[in-house]
Motif scaffolding. Structure first.
Motif, PDB file in Angstrom:
ATOM      1  N   LYS A  43     -15.864  11.662  -5.359  1.00 17.31           N
ATOM      2  CA  LYS A  43     -15.230  12.992  -5.385  1.00 17.31           C
ATOM      3  C   LYS A  43     -14.060  13.030  -4.412  1.00 17.31           C
ATOM      4  N   GLN A  44     -14.245  12.435  -3.236  1.00 20.34           N
ATOM      5  CA  GLN A  44     -13.171  12.416  -2.246  1.00 20.34           C
ATOM      6  C   GLN A  44     -11.979  11.612  -2.753  1.00 20.34           C
ATOM      7  N   ALA A  45     -12.263  10.464  -3.410  1.00 19.37           N
ATOM      8  CA  ALA A  45     -11.173   9.621  -3.927  1.00 19.37           C
ATOM      9  C   ALA A  45     -10.350  10.393  -4.949  1.00 19.37           C
ATOM     10  N   TYR A  46     -11.015  11.131  -5.827  1.00 26.62           N
ATOM     11  CA  TYR A  46     -10.279  11.918  -6.826  1.00 26.62           C
ATOM     12  C   TYR A  46      -9.478  13.021  -6.150  1.00 26.62           C
ATOM     13  N   ALA A  47     -10.083  13.699  -5.160  1.00 26.60           N
ATOM     14  CA  ALA A  47      -9.362  14.780  -4.458  1.00 26.60           C
ATOM     15  C   ALA A  47      -8.113  14.224  -3.791  1.00 26.60           C
ATOM     16  N   ASP A  48      -8.257  13.083  -3.091  1.00 28.83           N
ATOM     17  CA  ASP A  48      -7.098  12.492  -2.408  1.00 28.83           C
ATOM     18  C   ASP A  48      -6.025  12.071  -3.395  1.00 28.83           C
ATOM     19  N   PHE A  49      -6.449  11.512  -4.538  1.00 29.98           N
ATOM     20  CA  PHE A  49      -5.468  11.053  -5.521  1.00 29.98           C
ATOM     21  C   PHE A  49      -4.625  12.209  -6.023  1.00 29.98           C
TER      22      PHE A  49
ATOM     23  N   ASP B 162       1.453  -1.078 -15.780  1.00 30.53           N
ATOM     24  CA  ASP B 162       2.506  -0.149 -16.219  1.00 30.53           C
ATOM     25  C   ASP B 162       1.902   1.120 -16.793  1.00 30.53           C
ATOM     26  N   MET B 163       0.769   0.970 -17.486  1.00 35.39           N
ATOM     27  CA  MET B 163       0.121   2.126 -18.099  1.00 35.39           C
ATOM     28  C   MET B 163      -0.707   2.918 -17.097  1.00 35.39           C
ATOM     29  N   ARG B 164      -0.796   2.443 -15.845  1.00 33.28           N
ATOM     30  CA  ARG B 164      -1.603   3.100 -14.816  1.00 33.28           C
ATOM     31  C   ARG B 164      -3.065   3.197 -15.252  1.00 33.28           C
ATOM     32  N   VAL B 165      -3.634   2.071 -15.698  1.00 33.21           N
ATOM     33  CA  VAL B 165      -5.049   2.058 -16.089  1.00 33.21           C
ATOM     34  C   VAL B 165      -5.928   2.287 -14.858  1.00 33.21           C
ATOM     35  N   ASN B 166      -6.825   3.313 -14.934  1.00 33.30           N
ATOM     36  CA  ASN B 166      -7.778   3.620 -13.843  1.00 33.30           C
ATOM     37  C   ASN B 166      -7.079   3.767 -12.494  1.00 33.30           C
ATOM     38  N   PRO B 167      -6.179   4.754 -12.363  1.00 29.54           N
ATOM     39  CA  PRO B 167      -5.388   4.843 -11.132  1.00 29.54           C
ATOM     40  C   PRO B 167      -6.155   5.375  -9.934  1.00 29.54           C
ATOM     41  N   VAL B 168      -7.333   6.017 -10.149  1.00 34.01           N
ATOM     42  CA  VAL B 168      -8.041   6.641  -9.035  1.00 34.01           C
ATOM     43  C   VAL B 168      -8.881   5.615  -8.278  1.00 34.01           C
ATOM     44  N   GLU B 169      -9.758   4.879  -9.021  1.00 39.39           N
ATOM     45  CA  GLU B 169     -10.659   3.952  -8.328  1.00 39.39           C
ATOM     46  C   GLU B 169     -10.589   2.540  -8.886  1.00 39.39           C
ATOM     47  N   GLY B 170      -9.876   2.341  -9.989  1.00 38.89           N
ATOM     48  CA  GLY B 170      -9.927   1.070 -10.714  1.00 38.89           C
ATOM     49  C   GLY B 170      -8.707   0.210 -10.491  1.00 38.89           C
ATOM     50  N   LEU B 171      -8.229  -0.414 -11.584  1.00 40.46           N
ATOM     51  CA  LEU B 171      -7.221  -1.469 -11.499  1.00 40.46           C
ATOM     52  C   LEU B 171      -5.936  -0.997 -10.826  1.00 40.46           C
ATOM     53  N   ALA B 172      -5.332   0.078 -11.382  1.00 41.36           N
ATOM     54  CA  ALA B 172      -4.024   0.489 -10.873  1.00 41.36           C
ATOM     55  C   ALA B 172      -4.116   1.005  -9.445  1.00 41.36           C
TER      56      ALA B 172
END
Lengths: 76, 183
Positions: A43-49, B162-172
């Motif tokens: 949840k924190q990672a999404y909030a920060d993003f 380039d497609m920003r796959v999984n930008p939050v916790e994943g690849l990008a």
């Protein structure tokens, strides 16, 4: 050869009285561990993003990389 | 029940199995299967339609006694068994036990080296399978798809970034877009 008579009754009840509190305690510990090691950081990672997210800037970067078919990079 | 479960566990079972395997391997198996006298490895054929004896830890009282052909001394002992047991000597009691059973529980529980044979057999067959798989990967497999080439894979990962796959916790999220390198 005269052994004491073994316990014949209440065996399931005794087992449950011993194992159920342990089972509940371990389940709660497992759930708490998962919550605080996985869900809260996520949840924190999404909030920060999304705090610093600029959708238009990201879109233009993706467009320049040439992955879209509806909008080509600005050079073409 | 004893004979069904004990077939592979008891010693009778392996002898019986040996005869079946022999019958399959020898060329004149049809003639050899009809009579058992030609085999050196099997001295008697267990009649599986009658109750059988077995040494199993979970079956304390097998379907029949171990010795059923009693000589004269055994028969007199059995007659004495019909009377009061405190008149039997210790040796007579042990002899009666041995008439009824082949192995005692401690003898049954004795550890064997069978696990070494089992593990050895497992590893041998794993090794043979490995050789087979290796030969197959050289002579049987068709050509690899072009998507396995390292250049294709690099281009594939670049496109995913380039497609920003999984930008939050994943690849990008692991790629630093300003510096153009992995974080």
């Amino acid at each position: 050869m005269s052994l004491p008579k073994p316990v014949m009754r209440g065996l399931l009840g005794r087992r449950l009285r011993f194992h159920l509190p342990i089972a509940f305690a371990l389940s709660i510990v497992a759930a708490a561990a998962f919550k605080y090691t996985v869900t809260e950081p996520r949840k924190q990672a999404y909030a920060d993003f999304y705090k610093q997210y600029d959708a238009v800037k990201e879109f233009n970067a993706m467009r320049e990389a040439g992955i879209f078919e509806s909008v080509r990079p600005s050079g073409e | 029940m004893c004979q069904m479960l004990g077939l592979t566990a008891g010693r009778f079972g392996t002898r019986f199995l040996g005869r079946r395997v022999m019958a399959l391997v020898t060329p004149s198996s049809a003639t050899m299967a009809s009579h058992g006298h030609g085999h050196a490895d099997v001295s008697e054929i267990a009649d599986m339609s009658k109750p059988m004896y077995c040494d199993r830890m979970d079956t304390p009282l097998p379907d029949r006694a171990y010795k059923d052909e009693l000589n004269a001394a055994d028969k007199t002992l059995k007659e004495k068994e019909k009377g009061p047991w405190n008149q039997l000597t210790k040796e007579e009691k042990i002899a009666l036990y041995r008439l009824m059973f082949r192995k005692t529980y401690p003898e049954m529980k004795q550890k064997t080296d069978e696990w070494k044979t089992v593990m050895g057999g497992i590893f041998i067959f794993l090794g043979l399978t490995g050789l087979l798989v290796w030969w197959q990967s050289i002579y049987v497999y068709p050509a690899q798809p072009r998507t396995f080439d390292s250049e294709w894979q690099a281009k594939q990962i670049q496109r995913m970034l380039d497609m920003r796959v999984n930008p939050v916790e994943g690849l990008a999220s692991k790629w630093d877009y300003e510096k153009g390198q992995w974080k």
